[in-house]
Design a protein around this motif. Structure first.
Motif, mmCIF file in Angstrom:
data_model
loop_
_atom_site.group_PDB
_atom_site.id
_atom_site.type_symbol
_atom_site.label_atom_id
_atom_site.label_comp_id
_atom_site.label_asym_id
_atom_site.label_seq_id
_atom_site.Cartn_x
_atom_site.Cartn_y
_atom_site.Cartn_z
ATOM 1 N N PRO A 251 68.727 66.318 43.279
ATOM 2 C CA PRO A 251 67.881 67.296 42.803
ATOM 3 C C PRO A 251 66.677 67.783 43.752
ATOM 4 O O PRO A 251 66.448 66.765 44.612
ATOM 5 C CB PRO A 251 67.257 66.609 41.738
ATOM 6 C CG PRO A 251 67.505 65.065 42.028
ATOM 7 C CD PRO A 251 68.670 65.251 42.686
ATOM 8 N N TRP A 252 66.487 68.856 43.732
ATOM 9 C CA TRP A 252 65.021 69.183 44.938
ATOM 10 C C TRP A 252 64.373 70.346 44.624
ATOM 11 O O TRP A 252 65.007 71.437 44.066
ATOM 12 C CB TRP A 252 65.801 69.492 45.939
ATOM 13 C CG TRP A 252 64.892 69.705 47.627
ATOM 14 C CD1 TRP A 252 63.716 68.873 47.656
ATOM 15 C CD2 TRP A 252 65.033 70.315 48.494
ATOM 16 N NE1 TRP A 252 62.928 69.257 48.708
ATOM 17 C CE2 TRP A 252 64.002 70.208 49.312
ATOM 18 C CE3 TRP A 252 66.145 71.349 49.009
ATOM 19 C CZ2 TRP A 252 63.736 70.857 50.688
ATOM 20 C CZ3 TRP A 252 65.864 71.736 50.367
ATOM 21 C CH2 TRP A 252 64.768 71.697 51.116
ATOM 22 N N ARG A 253 63.153 70.228 44.320
ATOM 23 C CA ARG A 253 62.042 71.284 43.513
ATOM 24 C C ARG A 253 62.090 72.537 44.655
ATOM 25 O O ARG A 253 61.366 73.434 44.204
ATOM 26 C CB ARG A 253 60.894 70.819 43.185
ATOM 27 C CG ARG A 253 61.103 69.846 41.888
ATOM 28 C CD ARG A 253 59.940 69.359 41.240
ATOM 29 N NE ARG A 253 60.370 68.682 39.997
ATOM 30 C CZ ARG A 253 60.729 69.315 38.803
ATOM 31 N NH1 ARG A 253 60.551 70.617 38.705
ATOM 32 N NH2 ARG A 253 61.155 68.457 37.766
ATOM 33 N N ASP A 254 62.237 72.493 45.841
ATOM 34 C CA ASP A 254 62.134 73.570 46.675
ATOM 35 C C ASP A 254 63.347 74.427 46.769
ATOM 36 O O ASP A 254 63.233 75.440 47.509
ATOM 37 C CB ASP A 254 61.913 72.962 48.267
ATOM 38 C CG ASP A 254 60.585 72.005 48.279
ATOM 39 O OD1 ASP A 254 59.711 72.282 47.442
ATOM 40 O OD2 ASP A 254 60.478 71.617 49.334
ATOM 41 N N VAL A 255 64.384 74.169 46.003
ATOM 42 C CA VAL A 255 65.231 75.309 45.908
ATOM 43 C C VAL A 255 65.094 76.491 45.364
ATOM 44 O O VAL A 255 64.277 76.286 44.344
ATOM 45 C CB VAL A 255 66.720 74.408 45.101
ATOM 46 C CG1 VAL A 255 67.720 75.635 44.969
ATOM 47 C CG2 VAL A 255 67.249 73.257 45.905
ATOM 48 N N SER A 256 65.229 77.362 46.002
ATOM 49 C CA SER A 256 64.846 78.723 45.366
ATOM 50 C C SER A 256 66.033 79.502 44.983
ATOM 51 O O SER A 256 67.087 79.608 45.516
ATOM 52 C CB SER A 256 64.074 79.651 46.349
ATOM 53 O OG SER A 256 64.403 80.924 46.502
ATOM 54 N N ALA A 257 65.972 80.561 44.003
ATOM 55 C CA ALA A 257 66.832 81.428 43.553
ATOM 56 C C ALA A 257 66.923 82.822 44.407
ATOM 57 O O ALA A 257 67.376 83.675 43.922
ATOM 58 C CB ALA A 257 66.883 81.571 42.143
ATOM 59 N N ALA A 258 65.870 82.814 45.549
ATOM 60 C CA ALA A 258 65.702 83.990 46.149
ATOM 61 C C ALA A 258 66.817 84.331 47.186
ATOM 62 O O ALA A 258 66.871 85.780 47.541
ATOM 63 C CB ALA A 258 64.439 83.895 46.541
ATOM 64 N N GLU A 259 67.497 83.383 47.458
ATOM 65 C CA GLU A 259 68.107 83.688 48.521
ATOM 66 C C GLU A 259 69.484 82.659 48.604
ATOM 67 O O GLU A 259 69.483 81.725 47.970
ATOM 68 C CB GLU A 259 67.476 83.177 49.878
ATOM 69 C CG GLU A 259 68.370 83.751 51.145
ATOM 70 C CD GLU A 259 67.358 83.471 52.190
ATOM 71 O OE1 GLU A 259 67.011 84.211 53.037
ATOM 72 O OE2 GLU A 259 67.064 82.349 52.494
ATOM 73 N N GLY A 260 70.684 82.979 49.015
ATOM 74 C CA GLY A 260 71.996 82.158 48.776
ATOM 75 C C GLY A 260 72.381 82.000 47.462
ATOM 76 O O GLY A 260 72.461 82.882 46.660
ATOM 77 N N THR A 261 72.870 80.916 47.118
ATOM 78 C CA THR A 261 73.711 80.583 45.866
ATOM 79 C C THR A 261 72.772 79.777 44.845
ATOM 80 O O THR A 261 73.341 79.318 43.910
ATOM 81 C CB THR A 261 74.630 79.867 45.975
ATOM 82 O OG1 THR A 261 74.549 78.756 46.712
ATOM 83 C CG2 THR A 261 75.867 80.860 47.126
ATOM 84 N N GLY A 262 71.410 79.092 45.311
ATOM 85 C CA GLY A 262 70.637 78.351 44.609
ATOM 86 C C GLY A 262 71.395 76.684 44.564
ATOM 87 O O GLY A 262 71.001 76.158 44.045
ATOM 88 N N LEU A 263 72.448 76.696 45.690
ATOM 89 C CA LEU A 263 72.953 75.443 46.012
ATOM 90 C C LEU A 263 72.706 75.327 47.290
ATOM 91 O O LEU A 263 73.250 76.125 47.969
ATOM 92 C CB LEU A 263 74.625 75.467 45.435
ATOM 93 C CG LEU A 263 74.677 75.319 44.122
ATOM 94 C CD1 LEU A 263 76.287 75.822 43.705
ATOM 95 C CD2 LEU A 263 74.330 74.038 43.362
ATOM 96 N N VAL A 264 72.108 74.150 47.881
ATOM 97 C CA VAL A 264 71.371 74.089 49.310
ATOM 98 C C VAL A 264 72.260 73.062 49.766
ATOM 99 O O VAL A 264 72.074 71.955 49.528
ATOM 100 C CB VAL A 264 69.843 73.960 49.118
ATOM 101 C CG1 VAL A 264 69.604 73.746 50.942
ATOM 102 C CG2 VAL A 264 69.461 75.329 48.755
ATOM 103 N N HIS A 265 72.856 73.369 51.359
ATOM 104 C CA HIS A 265 73.503 72.511 51.772
ATOM 105 C C HIS A 265 72.480 71.620 52.650
ATOM 106 O O HIS A 265 71.691 71.981 53.220
ATOM 107 C CB HIS A 265 74.571 73.284 52.567
ATOM 108 C CG HIS A 265 74.598 72.965 53.937
ATOM 109 N ND1 HIS A 265 75.025 71.622 54.358
ATOM 110 C CD2 HIS A 265 74.349 73.562 55.340
ATOM 111 C CE1 HIS A 265 75.016 71.507 55.841
ATOM 112 N NE2 HIS A 265 74.472 72.813 56.311
ATOM 113 N N ILE A 266 72.729 70.342 52.472
ATOM 114 C CA ILE A 266 71.744 69.573 53.126
ATOM 115 C C ILE A 266 72.385 68.573 54.183
ATOM 116 O O ILE A 266 73.295 67.834 53.998
ATOM 117 C CB ILE A 266 71.068 68.485 51.972
ATOM 118 C CG1 ILE A 266 70.512 69.224 50.819
ATOM 119 C CG2 ILE A 266 70.056 67.419 52.617
ATOM 120 C CD1 ILE A 266 69.159 69.957 51.243
ATOM 121 N N ALA A 267 71.849 68.685 55.337
ATOM 122 C CA ALA A 267 72.196 67.858 56.367
ATOM 123 C C ALA A 267 70.981 67.212 57.184
ATOM 124 O O ALA A 267 70.311 67.885 58.009
ATOM 125 C CB ALA A 267 72.807 68.998 57.622
#
Ligand SMILES: [Zn+2]
Ligand SMILES: [Zn+2]
Length: 1003
Positions: A251-267
């Motif tokens: 979970p991460w509250r900084d994920v936004s639905a403004a861009e991409g898929t709303g699923l953020v790849h984390i490295a």
């Protein structure tokens, strides 16, 4: 040096010169930035180096020496250019940031930071330049480091472990970071969907269904929290680096639905935010690339490849393995290295930081004590201070401040050395190799100290300092903070600093604030004047590669340093300056030439006349006592001069250069267009009376005062005027205008009533010209009279001004009237195109009302104000002045014009006498032209020949005396001498008649 460097230098020189003329002590020390990556990059280019490995092979000592030599070489060039700009400094004693004093002063600052526990070594993911092999601090990127870049953007499907045929869809514009993916983040409260496409199932946020290609069916909606904990197969699980990593949805509250898929790849090893999230959640950190941007060994088939080159291979590999959902090109603002332009990557590093949280509040308090110009500077600086992160001060480079941090590898403790003396005392090894060298790499690296904890030998960390440390310490290092605190205190804080503001709130201004807050908790400067940027004439940024960059030398050659300085002086510093030869010509036409013409006019006639000025009292510009009745012109220009002196001093005192410069421009315009224009005859006339003496003395004093006022702005022009006007006749006067005092305003010279009356008179002149235009009568054609309607009554109070007006209008007599009404009738007509749509059917009522009462109403209201109009049926409307047309129908033989309640009405009836006089004036004008064309000196006397019809002969018979007087003619002879005689001749048309004139110099 480009022309943009000359803006700040113009200010620095201007204020120094001005305060010198006020008798203040000054520091005339110029400074050169000398250390840092920006020098290294240039030397690397010179040597054709590609990376840090080339430097190491070449030898650090040799490389550093080349950096020093380059700095000295360019400082020499800049010195020459600055001299050409007229920048008055003690050029033999410039400071360089590479000096020992500068470096050791920073050591002292860092030691204080360390003592207060502000200095720490951070393990963090930072923006990194693979070419320069160094990290960049936050403010270096925020300010200038973004460019439009196109990258491959990949949408990748990651198989869910426990849901066969189902995938998470993630999107990235940095495919190389997929190699180090450890998690996928979702917003726990956003709504996600499960969709079916053929036999495949995808998860993504509901608001981004547009990411899908082809038909789909939404099967389920679920909150992000429902996905948390799901396990998936990573995109590069086969790489050795990924061994043992379990990939989960987090979970991460900084994920936004403004861009991409709303699923953020984390490295976490490849991004600053990822790193912070990983730290919070305890995720593994995989760091794929080395300092050169090359993939490390555990990255299998990618090992040894450069991060810039793996985009396509990674896309192909994902496609081959069935993980690529979609690939596209994506253009975005992306950070680049501000020194070399390479694209930055984020990289896990060990760097040194100054903690900013404890300094935030005291720095803001210090900032508020400073006067910021433009005023928004305070807000911008405070805004930066509110939001700044810790300051990364280290760089893994060679030419720069040697960070005085000695870190023990054995027990991992570190300490900071605060001075060269302390280092000598603590040294246990290598001092001999270092002694005699500047405190730079590689020599300083030889010195080892003993670890106070474990007793082992300790080396310095190899990092050098951020160059803003070099610039920030200057208020301390250059004024002897370490050597003589009392002397330093005399000059500290600086009264004034200036720089181009974009960027500096986060760089130079900022670093000075940090360092001064730590060292003394005081403001390092009292006033900060920021100026905007220099653009080209069209307002575009200047770039060498765009071909629109103007080098300083070229500008100085083509336009002259004074013109260039004046361009800067009149500019509002808050606005970008559109620089170029067009604006420079404008300055020349508008200001420099009129001023020079007045000066040349005065010098010419004063020399002809053998005029000797009364000496200036105490070498100051002061009013000489004028004998007799001084004319309104002299009294007026003196009043304006003393107003000007006050305005200029007040302006420069509050660092408002354009207010001062524009006032000077206006004064020169008044001087040229009224004082000299109206007074020309006083200098020409042959009698040497009191009026001529007053005219000469007044113009002399005005020009001397101007040279002193102008000295800080246009030092070369001012000096040329002063040397000729003052030094050449009074050897006891100061050697240079720059050693004179700033003129002092004398309130007794002011005369508000006369200034206002002259203003009104000039307004009437301009109204009279409009009337002449309307009447279509040539300027040189005298008219019988002009009728003046002016309630101010200034012309009756100042008959001299009335006489100037009469001459300017070229009329035989002025008459006065109470109102224009005896001279014509005013008609107010509605503009149907505007009023029709507004009032519809009522327009006829309005027409009637305007016909009856329009004149009275328009007379009774100000020119731009709307007015009320009562209509027949008792109601009223409000009309704008632009909605009616006002015309005056003058009585026959009259044409007039009016403005602000003042009217000038010309009697346009021409008599034979007036026509002949007009022809005489035209003839004078033509002969004057011919004198110029013939190259005669202004005092040369001539014989006039003429050949024309009887009307021409009549003109010379009736007005010959006047013509001869005006053109310095001895006699007028009918008929032309035979061809070949030394006579300049010209065929003219005079009021439609042909005529030939000839002039010859009288022996
Ligand atoms: Zn770089
Ligand atoms: Zn130790």
């Amino acid at each position: 040096m480009g022309v943009h460097h000359a803006w700040g230098r113009t200010y620095k020189d201007l204020f120094c010169r001005y305060h010198t003329m006020l008798g203040h002590r000054q520091r005339y020390q110029n400074g050169f930035d000398a250390q840092g990556l920006w020098v290294e990059v240039e030397v690397e280019k010179e040597l054709g180096f590609k990376s840090k490995r080339d430097i190491e092979r070449y030898g650090i000592a040799e490389f550093v020496e080349r950096c020093k030599a380059r700095v000295l070489h360019y400082a020499g060039l800049q010195t020459q250019q600055s001299l050409r700009l007229g920048y008055w400094m003690d050029w033999d004693n410039s400071y360089f940031t590479m000096s020992e004093e500068n470096n050791y002063s920073i050591w002292l600052f860092l030691k204080r930071c360390w003592e207060r526990g502000l200095l720490y070594k951070g393990h963090d993911v930072m923006p990194w330049c693979p070419r320069c092999s160094t990290g960049l601090s936050e403010h270096e990127i925020v300010t200038e480091g973004y460019q439009e870049v196109t990258h491959p953007s990949l949408t990748v499907r990651l198989p869910l472990r426990d849901r066969p045929g189902a995938y998470l869809l993630v999107w990235t514009t940095t495919p190389w970071t997929l190699t180090s993916n450890v998690a996928v983040a979702v917003h726990p409260e956003l709504t996600y969907v499960r969709v079916e496409q053929g036999r495949d199932t995808y998860y993504l946020v509901r608001d981004r269904l547009e990411m899908l290609r082809g038909g789909y069916r939404v099967r389920e909606e679920l909150p992000g929290s429902a996905l948390v904990g799901w396990v998936y197969t990573g995109p590069f699980d086969d790489l050795p680096a990924q061994r043992g990593v379990e990939h989960r949805v987090v979970p991460w509250r900084d994920v936004s639905a403004a861009e991409g898929t709303g699923l953020v790849h984390i490295a976490p090893g490849c991004g600053a935010e990822d790193f912070a999230l990983g730290k919070e959640l305890g995720l593994p950190v995989l760091a794929p690339i080395d300092e050169f941007g090359v993939f490390a060994e555990p990255y299998g088939w990618l090992a040894g490849r450069h991060v810039y080159e793996v985009g396509a291979p990674i896309r192909d590999d994902l496609e081959k393995r069935g993980l690529l959902y979609r690939a596209e090109e994506y253009t975005h603002r992306y950070p680049v290295c501000w020194r070399c332009g390479s694209e930055l990557v984020f990289r896990l590093v060990d760097e040194w930081f100054i903690a900013m949280d404890p300094l935030r509040a005291p720095m803001m308090a210090v900032t508020e004590k400073i006067r910021w110009i433009p005023e928004f500077g305070l807000e911008r600086e405070l805004d930066w201070l509110k939001n700044m992160h810790d300051w990364m001060i280290s760089k893994k480079r060679y030419w720069g401040l040697a960070l005085p941090i000695w870190e023990c590898r054995a027990c991992r403790s570190f300490e900071v050395i605060g001075s060269e003396d302390e280092l000598r005392e603590r040294a246990v090894e290598g001092w001999d190799q270092f002694a005699g060298h500047t405190p730079h790499r590689p020599w300083i690296d030889a010195v080892k100290i003993r670890c106070p904890r474990c007793g082992g030998p300790v080396s310095r960390i190899l990092d050098v300092g951020n160059p803003w440390l070099d610039a920030g310490i200057v208020p301390y290092s250059t004024m002897g903070y370490r050597r003589d605190r009392a002397a330093w205190r005399e000059w500290f804080p600086a009264d004034f600093i200036t720089e181009a503001f974009p960027g500096q709130y986060r760089n130079w201004f900022y670093s000075m604030l940090v360092m001064s807050t730590v060292l003394e908790n005081r403001e390092p400067f009292r006033t900060c004047l920021g100026h905007a940027m220099v653009r080209d004439e069209q307002g575009r940024e200047m770039h060498k590669s765009w071909g629109n960059m103007i080098e300083f030398n070229e500008a100085a050659e083509k336009m002259g340093s004074d013109v260039l300085r004046w361009l800067y002086a009149v500019q509002n510093p808050a606005m970008n300056l559109n620089f170029g030869y067009g604006p420079a010509d404008d300055v020349r036409r508008r200001f420099i030439l009129p001023l020079w013409n007045i000066y040349a006019f005065f010098v010419t006639y004063a020399a002809l006349d053998g005029f000797t000025p009364e000496p200036l009292r105490d070498h100051q510009v002061a009013l000489a006592v004028l004998r007799g009745q001084p004319s309104v012109l002299d009294r007026w220009i003196r009043a304006l001069l003393h107003r000007l002196i006050r305005t200029v001093r007040e302006g420069v005192d509050r660092y408002d250069v354009p207010a001062a410069a524009r006032a000077i421009e206006r004064f020169v315009e008044d001087l040229s267009l009224w004082y000299v224009r109206r007074g020309r005859r006083r200098y020409w006339k042959s009698e040497r009376d009191a009026d001529k003496q007053a005219a000469n003395q007044t113009l002399y004093e005005v020009l001397v005062a101007l040279s002193c006022l102008l000295a800080p702005f246009v030092p070369f022009l001012a000096e040329a005027m002063y040397q000729n006007l003052v030094r050449s006749i009074d050897t006891r006067s100061p050697e240079s205008v720059h050693l004179c005092a700033v003129p002092a305003a004398d309130p007794a010279a002011d005369d508000p009533e006369l200034v206002e009356a002259t203003e009104r008179t000039r307004q009437l002149v301009s109204v009279g010209r409009s009337a002449r235009n309307a009447a279509k009568v040539r300027v040189r054609q005298p008219l019988a009279s002009a009728i003046i309607v002016d309630r101010s009554g200034v012309l009756q109070r100042y008959p001299e001004l009335a006489e100037h007006l009469r001459e300017e209008l070229n009329v035989k007599a002025l008459r006065f009237a109470e109102s224009y009404r005896t001279l014509g009738r005013l008609e107010v007509r509605p503009r149907f195109d505007l009023l029709g749509p507004k009032f519809g059917g009522r327009i006829t009522e309005i027409v009637e009302a305007l016909r009856d009462r329009g004149e009275a109403i328009v007379e009774g209201t100000q020119e731009r104000e709307p007015f009320r109009l009562a209509l027949a049926r008792g109601d009223e409307v409000v009309l704008e002045r632009t909605e009616v047309e006002v015309r005056v129908h003058w009585h026959p033989g009259l044409v007039g014009a009016g403005e602000s309640g003042a009217w000038v009405v010309l009697d346009t009836t021409l008599t034979g006498d007036l026509v002949r006089e007009g022809m005489a004036r035209e003839l004078v004008h033509q002969i004057q032209q011919l004198r110029k064309e013939a190259g005669f000196q202004i005092a040369d006397r001539i014989t006039l020949y003429y050949e024309g019809d009887s009307a021409v002969a009549e003109v010379l018979r009736t007005h010959g005396e006047y013509v001869l007087r005006e053109v310095l003619g001895e006699e007028a002879r009918a008929g032309l001498p035979p061809a070949g005689a030394p006579v300049h001749r010209k065929a003219l048309r005079l009021d439609g008649r042909e005529l030939t004139v000839g002039i010859a110099q009288t022996a």
